[in-house]
Design a protein around this motif. Structure first.
Motif, short mmCIF file in Angstrom:
data_model
loop_
_atom_site.label_atom_id
_atom_site.label_comp_id
_atom_site.label_asym_id
_atom_site.label_seq_id
_atom_site.Cartn_x
_atom_site.Cartn_y
_atom_site.Cartn_z
N ARG A 145 -9.46 7.35 -9.49
CA ARG A 145 -8.71 8.24 -8.62
C ARG A 145 -8.60 9.66 -9.22
NH1 ARG A 145 -6.03 6.75 -4.62
NH2 ARG A 145 -4.33 8.20 -4.97
N THR A 193 -8.39 -2.47 4.08
CA THR A 193 -7.91 -2.34 2.71
C THR A 193 -7.47 -3.70 2.19
OG1 THR A 193 -5.52 -2.06 3.06
CG2 THR A 193 -6.91 -0.11 3.42
N GLU A 200 -11.32 -1.45 -9.45
CA GLU A 200 -10.47 -0.33 -9.07
C GLU A 200 -11.30 0.93 -8.84
OE1 GLU A 200 -7.23 0.39 -11.68
OE2 GLU A 200 -6.46 -1.67 -11.57
N ARG A 201 -10.83 1.75 -7.92
CA ARG A 201 -11.45 3.04 -7.69
C ARG A 201 -10.89 4.06 -8.67
NH1 ARG A 201 -9.27 7.29 -4.64
NH2 ARG A 201 -10.75 9.03 -4.65
N ASP A 249 -10.51 1.62 1.46
CA ASP A 249 -9.45 1.43 0.46
C ASP A 249 -9.49 2.53 -0.59
OD1 ASP A 249 -7.72 0.33 -1.65
OD2 ASP A 249 -7.91 -1.57 -0.60
N TYR A 271 0.85 -1.19 0.00
CA TYR A 271 0.00 0.00 0.00
C TYR A 271 0.89 1.24 0.00
CZ TYR A 271 -4.59 2.18 0.92
OH TYR A 271 -5.77 2.89 0.82
N TYR A 274 -7.73 2.49 -3.35
CA TYR A 274 -7.30 1.96 -4.64
C TYR A 274 -8.24 0.91 -5.20
CZ TYR A 274 -3.19 4.43 -3.10
OH TYR A 274 -2.35 5.43 -2.66
#
Length: 284
Positions: free
Chosen positions: A280, A216, A277-278, A258, A39, A260
């Motif tokens: 960003r 996470t 996936e996030r 989380d 991370y 990511y």
């Protein structure tokens, strides 16, 4: 907004805010040489953590998992110390989905630490009022008791402004509660004494929301507990139990914190086989 379909359940991640906390605290006794491979961290040794509620829609009902960082609840000192760069915009997220705060049937609180519970109330003049005015708010009886009677350690995270306005909306349970067919809240203890997880099963489909027992994807290791955990040994045992169950079911694991990944799926050996996936963006 990212979404996930699991059987009858639709999950959509709302914007609940972000903070940056010390990486060492988030990974407890795990050496930085190990957790930093899993991370990212910044020059202050802080890691990015979302506080994003999940809109959970099942059988025509609208549920929210935890409530976000809230708005105008933190002092300047708290904003600085907790590394809060963005507060909640849950109402805006819901409006983009054609929903309002009034449309939420229930809020499913895994626990009531400030970063999960600040979004339950809002300042109005010199007082505070509920945000989700039509919702039942579910939490464990143990958590609700400590929220109202914190000890010397937990007083820093259980705040009156987050519970006094919602007293009439709260329903508690002891060990396990089925919200709708297939969706259960389960008391685990660990991160806090009253901490809960959520488990949803629909035929072969399953998701498990481990909340802060596995905040996470980098906390997959069953022995990696947070320094913030009140009962770390319980966290380890509960994570071991529910990771073993989830691996066998190839369940989705969903995340509130989380920055990511929104969700991840493992095979029976614990190897990642799918993830969401996030999206960003940079904070200003």
């Amino acid at each position: 907004m990212e979404t996930l379909q699991v059987g009858r359940a639709t999950l959509t991640w709302l914007n609940g805010g972000v903070n940056f906390l010390d990486g060492g605290a988030m990974f407890g006794v795990v050496p930085k040489a190990l957790w930093s491979k899993k991370y990212p961290h910044n020059e202050k040794n802080q890691i990015e953590l979302r506080t994003d509620p999940i809109l959970l829609q099942i059988d025509g009902k609208n549920f929210i998992i935890d409530s976000g960082m809230g708005n105008e609840k933190l002092t300047e000192k708290q904003l600085r110390n907790f590394g809060v760069l963005e507060e909640s915009s849950v109402e805006k997220s819901l409006s983009q989905l054609g929903l309002s705060l009034e449309d939420i049937d229930a809020v499913l609180m895994t626990h009531l630490h400030f970063d999960h519970a600040c979004g339950l109330t809002k300042p109005v003049g010199d007082t505070y009022e509920p945000v989700f005015m039509n919702a039942t708010i579910y939490t464990s009886a143990v958590e609700w008791d400590e929220m109202r009677n914190p000890n010397i350690r937990s007083a820093n995270t259980y705040w009156k402004i987050n519970w006094e306005p919602i007293v009439g909306q709260v329903q508690t349970f002891e060990n396990e509660l089925e919200i709708v067919d297939g969706l259960k809240m389960i008391h685990t203890s660990g991160h806090s004494d009253g901490h809960c997880i959520l488990v949803f099963e629909d035929a072969q489909d399953c998701f498990i929301h481990m909340a802060d027992i596995m905040p996470t994807h980098a906390h997959q290791n069953k022995l990696w507990a947070l320094a913030y955990d009140d009962y770390p040994v319980s966290s380890v045992h509960q994570k071991e139990k529910w990771m073993d169950i989830g691996y066998k079911k190839q369940a989705w694991y969903t995340f509130y914190h989380d920055a990511y990944l929104r969700a991840i799926k493992y095979d029976e050996t614990g190897k990642r086989i799918d993830s969401i996936e996030r999206k960003r963006y940079e904070y200003k």
